[in-house]
Design a protein around this motif. Structure first.
Motif, short mmCIF file in Angstrom:
data_model
loop_
_atom_site.label_atom_id
_atom_site.label_comp_id
_atom_site.label_asym_id
_atom_site.label_seq_id
_atom_site.Cartn_x
_atom_site.Cartn_y
_atom_site.Cartn_z
N LEU A 88 12.20 4.66 -5.18
CA LEU A 88 12.13 3.29 -3.34
C LEU A 88 13.22 2.07 -3.48
O LEU A 88 13.48 1.43 -2.47
N ALA A 89 13.51 1.48 -4.73
CA ALA A 89 13.96 0.60 -5.09
C ALA A 89 15.30 0.32 -4.33
O ALA A 89 15.66 -0.73 -4.31
N VAL A 134 9.38 -2.80 -7.15
CA VAL A 134 8.71 -1.84 -6.76
C VAL A 134 6.99 -1.17 -6.80
O VAL A 134 6.24 -1.48 -7.01
N ARG A 135 7.32 -1.22 -9.05
CA ARG A 135 6.12 -1.31 -9.56
C ARG A 135 4.94 -2.17 -9.29
O ARG A 135 3.21 -2.47 -9.62
N ASN A 136 5.46 -3.75 -9.72
CA ASN A 136 4.85 -5.39 -9.62
C ASN A 136 4.30 -4.77 -7.92
O ASN A 136 2.85 -4.99 -8.04
N ALA A 149 0.83 -1.65 -0.13
CA ALA A 149 -0.52 -0.06 -0.69
C ALA A 149 0.97 1.42 -0.10
O ALA A 149 0.82 2.65 -0.28
N ALA A 150 2.19 1.30 0.94
CA ALA A 150 3.01 2.65 0.92
C ALA A 150 4.00 2.60 -0.50
O ALA A 150 3.67 3.81 -1.23
N LEU A 151 3.93 1.47 -1.81
CA LEU A 151 4.26 2.04 -2.53
C LEU A 151 3.95 2.68 -3.58
O LEU A 151 3.61 3.05 -4.52
N SER A 153 3.69 12.97 -16.22
CA SER A 153 3.55 11.88 -14.72
C SER A 153 4.31 10.85 -15.26
O SER A 153 4.55 9.82 -14.21
N GLU A 154 4.17 9.90 -15.92
CA GLU A 154 4.29 8.35 -16.04
C GLU A 154 6.33 8.33 -16.16
O GLU A 154 6.58 7.48 -15.30
N PHE A 155 6.56 9.85 -16.66
CA PHE A 155 8.10 9.04 -15.96
C PHE A 155 8.52 9.92 -14.82
O PHE A 155 9.53 9.58 -14.13
N ALA A 156 7.45 10.97 -13.60
CA ALA A 156 8.15 10.45 -12.73
C ALA A 156 7.59 9.37 -11.63
O ALA A 156 8.65 9.59 -10.84
N GLU A 157 6.65 8.82 -12.47
CA GLU A 157 6.72 7.62 -11.20
C GLU A 157 7.69 6.72 -11.83
O GLU A 157 8.17 6.05 -10.48
N ARG A 158 8.13 6.74 -12.75
CA ARG A 158 9.81 5.48 -12.70
C ARG A 158 10.86 6.37 -12.07
O ARG A 158 11.50 5.38 -11.28
N SER A 159 11.07 7.69 -11.88
CA SER A 159 11.55 7.85 -11.21
C SER A 159 11.67 7.85 -9.84
O SER A 159 12.58 7.79 -9.09
N ALA A 160 10.13 7.76 -9.47
CA ALA A 160 9.86 7.64 -7.90
C ALA A 160 9.87 5.95 -7.70
O ALA A 160 10.67 5.86 -6.08
N ALA A 161 9.72 5.10 -8.27
CA ALA A 161 10.20 3.80 -8.42
C ALA A 161 11.16 3.77 -8.46
O ALA A 161 11.96 2.36 -7.60
N ALA A 162 12.51 4.47 -8.77
CA ALA A 162 13.86 4.38 -8.85
C ALA A 162 14.36 4.41 -7.83
O ALA A 162 14.85 3.88 -7.03
#
Length: 421
Positions: free
Chosen positions: A79-80, A90-92, A39-41, A68-77
């Motif tokens: 978190l990773a 993270v995305r999964n 949920a936090a991810l 927006s999609e690029f920002a999401e990928r940056s946030a996933a990195a």
């Protein structure tokens, strides 16, 4: 002498029951923690989508959706590197949380309470995510019919049950679903231990069965008549000693990897780095197979014996450092590019597994800012992480010892992973 007293069976029973209770409590707690992490991810990626400038710089251009999609990928990195997992993980997990929360709310609630295992929650998310989103009745039936099963069945039994329920409630025909699934076909390699690897193909079921039947046929022929093998050394053997499983594997390897050129004459190149003393037979030091890691010396010498060409890399005879001088042009020369591919192995972003062949060579200090085209100012970055470095509020620096360190948009500093070998 101290008297040895027999174990009180009642005390042993109490201890066992207590240990079982601890295991049950820990299992429920682990499930709740996993659900909370998912949920936090999900919530972090949602914040990135809704407030993209938190994670991307002003130089990013594109539509609102693309930013927006690029920002999401940056946030996933980001978190990773904090969780020491891959960006895909993270995305999964975030996607699994979204799927369960919106498509199977009952299973999600029980997962959050600790009553559903992580394995069963992941299975429910995967199968619920494959159902059409415009069929709420099917999703409701899927959730209702599997809520108790998700709590009570083992992962294997739940997978079987969930697949059966999915088939029963699915609103699309199997023909349409197969046509879509066939578009996802592919082949990939997973490294294993001791110089071995798994080669996996995701194919339409009929094609997979045909391929397996052909391997069975060739294996049976070789088992009975080894002189029919294309490999000359087998023709001299009076009896075939390999098992059918080994024969299938060898036939597959010969058909797919044993031919070094296609009928059109296009060759296939696989890089192997072999220590010179190993090549000369004076050492058993392992060689390095590109994209895999250490392989045994005998295999390396056999490969080198059939290699059409070699690339020499001059190194210091004592400390092994590459004897390379600064370059004065922006374009990376081919010999330097080959060495950097050996040194980095792949993208230098933490956890990224993309091979050097599929990466860009990035100037750590930009050429326009005085950076040079030299060993100590070049590193491999895949296109995604190359873009993160320049547009995603990430920075990459190299210290005086040559170590690379990344700084995320939220201030997390993480050293690049060391070369694995």
């Amino acid at each position: 002498m101290e008297e040895i007293r027999p174990l009180d069976p009642r005390s042993a029973l109490v201890r066992a029951e207590f240990a079982i209770a601890r295991a049950e409590v820990a299992s429920h707690a682990a499930n709740r923690v996993a659900a909370d992490q998912w949920a936090a991810l999900s919530e972090t990626l949602r914040e990135a989508r809704e407030h993209p400038r938190l994670f991307v710089g002003p130089s990013v251009r594109g539509s609102e959706r693309e930013i927006s999609e690029f920002a999401e990928r940056s946030a996933a990195a980001d978190l990773a590197i904090r969780l020491n997992v891959s960006e895909q993980a993270v995305r999964n997990r975030a996607h699994q949380a979204d799927t369960l929360r919106h498509r199977t709310p009952t299973i999600w609630a029980r997962f959050h309470e600790g009553d559903v295992s992580v394995a069963n929650a992941a299975t429910a998310a995967r199968l619920a995510g494959s159902l059409p989103g415009d069929a709420p009745e099917a999703l409701a039936a899927f959730d209702e019919r599997l809520a108790d099963a998700a709590r009570n069945l083992t992962p294997g039994a739940f997978r079987s049950k969930a697949r059966a329920v999915r088939e029963q409630v699915h609103s699309l025909s199997l023909s349409n679903r197969h046509a879509h699934a066939a578009e996802q076909r592919g082949v990939w390699v997973d490294a294993d231990l001791d110089g071995m690897a798994y080669l996996t193909a995701y194919l339409p079921a009929f094609a997979a069965r045909q391929a397996m039947a052909r391997l069975d046929h060739f294996a049976a022929v070789l088992a009975e008549r080894p002189e029919l093998a294309e490999r000359p050394e087998l023709a001299e053997r009076p009896e075939e000693s390999r098992t059918l499983a080994q024969l299938r594997a060898d036939v597959a390897a010969d058909l797919l990897g044993g031919v070094t050129a296609s009928p059109t004459g296009v060759g296939v190149s696989v890089a192997v780095t072999v220590p010179v003393l190993t090549l000369l037979g004076r050492s058993e030091e392992p060689a390095l197979l590109e994209g895999y890691g250490p392989i045994d010396a005998a295999t390396a010498r056999r490969i080198a014996g059939h290699a059409p060409s070699f690339t020499r890399i001059l190194t210091h005879p004592v400390n092994g450092t590459v004897l390379n001088v600064d370059r004065t042009s922006y374009r990376v020369p081919a010999d330097l590019k080959r060495w950097l591919g050996v040194r980095d192995g792949g993208c230098v972003f933490p956890g990224c597994g993309r091979s050097a062949r599929r990466c860009d060579l990035d100037h750590t200090v930009a050429w326009a800012s005085g950076g040079t085209t030299a060993v100590d100012n070049l590193a491999h970055l895949c296109r995604h992480h190359h873009r993160l470095k320049h547009e995603g509020k990430w920075s990459l620096e190299r210290d005086t010892n040559g170590r690379l360190a990344w700084k995320s948009p939220t201030g997390r500093v993480r050293n690049a992973d060391p070369p694995p070998f």
